[in-house]
Design a protein around this motif. Sequence first.
Motif, short mmCIF file in Angstrom:
data_model
loop_
_atom_site.label_atom_id
_atom_site.label_comp_id
_atom_site.label_asym_id
_atom_site.label_seq_id
_atom_site.Cartn_x
_atom_site.Cartn_y
_atom_site.Cartn_z
N ASP A 8 0.83 -1.21 0.00
CA ASP A 8 0.00 0.00 0.00
C ASP A 8 0.87 1.26 0.00
O ASP A 8 0.58 2.23 -0.71
CB ASP A 8 -0.92 0.00 1.23
N GLN A 9 1.93 1.25 0.78
CA GLN A 9 2.83 2.40 0.81
C GLN A 9 3.52 2.59 -0.54
O GLN A 9 3.70 3.73 -1.00
CB GLN A 9 3.87 2.21 1.91
N MET A 10 3.92 1.48 -1.18
CA MET A 10 4.56 1.59 -2.49
C MET A 10 3.59 2.12 -3.54
O MET A 10 3.96 2.92 -4.40
CB MET A 10 5.12 0.24 -2.91
N MET A 11 2.33 1.68 -3.48
CA MET A 11 1.33 2.18 -4.43
C MET A 11 1.13 3.68 -4.26
O MET A 11 1.01 4.42 -5.25
CB MET A 11 0.02 1.43 -4.24
N GLU A 12 1.07 4.14 -3.02
CA GLU A 12 0.94 5.58 -2.78
C GLU A 12 2.15 6.33 -3.31
O GLU A 12 2.03 7.42 -3.89
CB GLU A 12 0.76 5.85 -1.28
N LEU A 13 3.33 5.76 -3.12
CA LEU A 13 4.55 6.39 -3.62
C LEU A 13 4.56 6.43 -5.14
O LEU A 13 4.92 7.46 -5.74
CB LEU A 13 5.77 5.62 -3.09
N TYR A 14 4.16 5.34 -5.77
CA TYR A 14 4.08 5.31 -7.24
C TYR A 14 3.11 6.38 -7.74
O TYR A 14 3.36 7.04 -8.75
CB TYR A 14 3.63 3.94 -7.72
N THR A 15 2.00 6.55 -7.02
CA THR A 15 1.02 7.55 -7.41
C THR A 15 1.60 8.95 -7.32
O THR A 15 1.40 9.79 -8.21
CB THR A 15 -0.23 7.43 -6.52
N GLN A 16 2.32 9.23 -6.25
CA GLN A 16 2.96 10.54 -6.10
C GLN A 16 3.92 10.83 -7.24
O GLN A 16 4.03 11.97 -7.70
CB GLN A 16 3.69 10.61 -4.77
N VAL A 17 4.63 9.81 -7.69
CA VAL A 17 5.66 10.00 -8.72
C VAL A 17 5.07 10.05 -10.12
O VAL A 17 5.45 10.89 -10.94
CB VAL A 17 6.71 8.87 -8.62
N THR A 18 4.12 9.17 -10.42
CA THR A 18 3.61 9.05 -11.79
C THR A 18 2.37 9.89 -12.06
O THR A 18 2.06 10.19 -13.21
CB THR A 18 3.25 7.59 -12.10
N GLY A 19 1.62 10.27 -11.00
CA GLY A 19 0.38 10.99 -11.20
C GLY A 19 -0.80 10.09 -11.50
O GLY A 19 -1.93 10.57 -11.63
N GLN A 20 -0.57 8.79 -11.59
CA GLN A 20 -1.65 7.84 -11.84
C GLN A 20 -2.28 7.42 -10.51
O GLN A 20 -1.58 7.28 -9.51
CB GLN A 20 -1.11 6.60 -12.56
#
Length: 373
Positions: free
Chosen positions: A260-272
């Motif tokens: 869950d933390q990685m998904m949030e981080l990916y969202t912050q970086v990619t905008g998806q």
Amino acid sequence: MGRFLVSGGFPLKRGHRLVRAREAIMILVTGGSGHLGANLVRRLLADGHEIRVLIRPTKRHGRALAGLSVQRAVGDLRDPDAVDAAVKGCERVYHCAARISTTARNHREIHAVNVLGTRNVLQAAGRHGVRRVVATGSFSATGTTPGGPSTERDLFCPGDNDTPYTRSKVQMEHECYKAAAQGLEVVIAVSTAIIGPHDYGPSRMGRVLLDQAQGRLLAYIPGGFEFVSVSDLVQGHLLAMEHGRSGHKYLLSTEFRTVDQMMELYTQVTGQPVPRLRMPAGAMAALARLADGPRALLAPGREARFTPAAVRFLRSERRADISLSREVLHYRPTDIAAAVEEAYRCFVERGLVERRRATIPTARTKGQGVCGR
């Protein structure tokens, strides 16, 4: 027999204190086109060393080695003569090459590359008087501690769910211990899940980031794992070469993160956005079994994103105790968020994904690309 394709000497760079020179030594890197290897080669070149890479004749290396002033020894780890020719004349060896897989397929090839290939490298290093070898290990080959994090002292216990890759990395460690007992200086640097730039495969974690950036990641499962920034992993290998005790292994991780933390981080970086479907781990495990094995029903002939072993690793939420690396190697991990940012920027610079939002530059990447030479 392997052959050398020399692409020129390492150029002198103005203001670089370690260029060329008396400190420069010949170093062999196996797996130089892999995720770790591509970053390690660039770091060693920047430190002023002469680099030889052992590459397979059939492998497409693309951007991984493009434009780099390295000697290319063409051959296969399973060919003792090719390995011997690659090792000859080198003072140090970083053995990063491996056949990586979380499936139950291709067990003979995995064993031949990871176990017999390692034996070939170590025997050649002994014959040619190599000063020291650092071999890349896998966290999956380290044992567990009930109720606590894993340490280098935890012995691997075979079980019904072991993958051919895990078994091969356990045997690879045994080859290193035998070589150390016979007098060769060899240290094992254990990798966890890698994330960062120069991921030309791309790796499993790199593919997940790409899927997220391209809006193709439809679901994920809860869990967690130890992640390592590729720059931290490179630094850990260099420290193992300088400070590691022969016949010992050292765990290298940046930090534990939940999915869950990685998904949030990916969202912050990619905008998806984070995928809407957070699948129960049991359901994902059942689907993964359909995609694995010789009678795979889903995606036959290629490795799925989430195999049964990958699901088990995430569900286990294993932790790593890196205190020995901190104490002996003076290893100081950085930040996994910066590694994700660098990985994403590298994919953007290579044209694999269109930048969808302005990202906050990290200290490492501000004002410059991260995917150049």
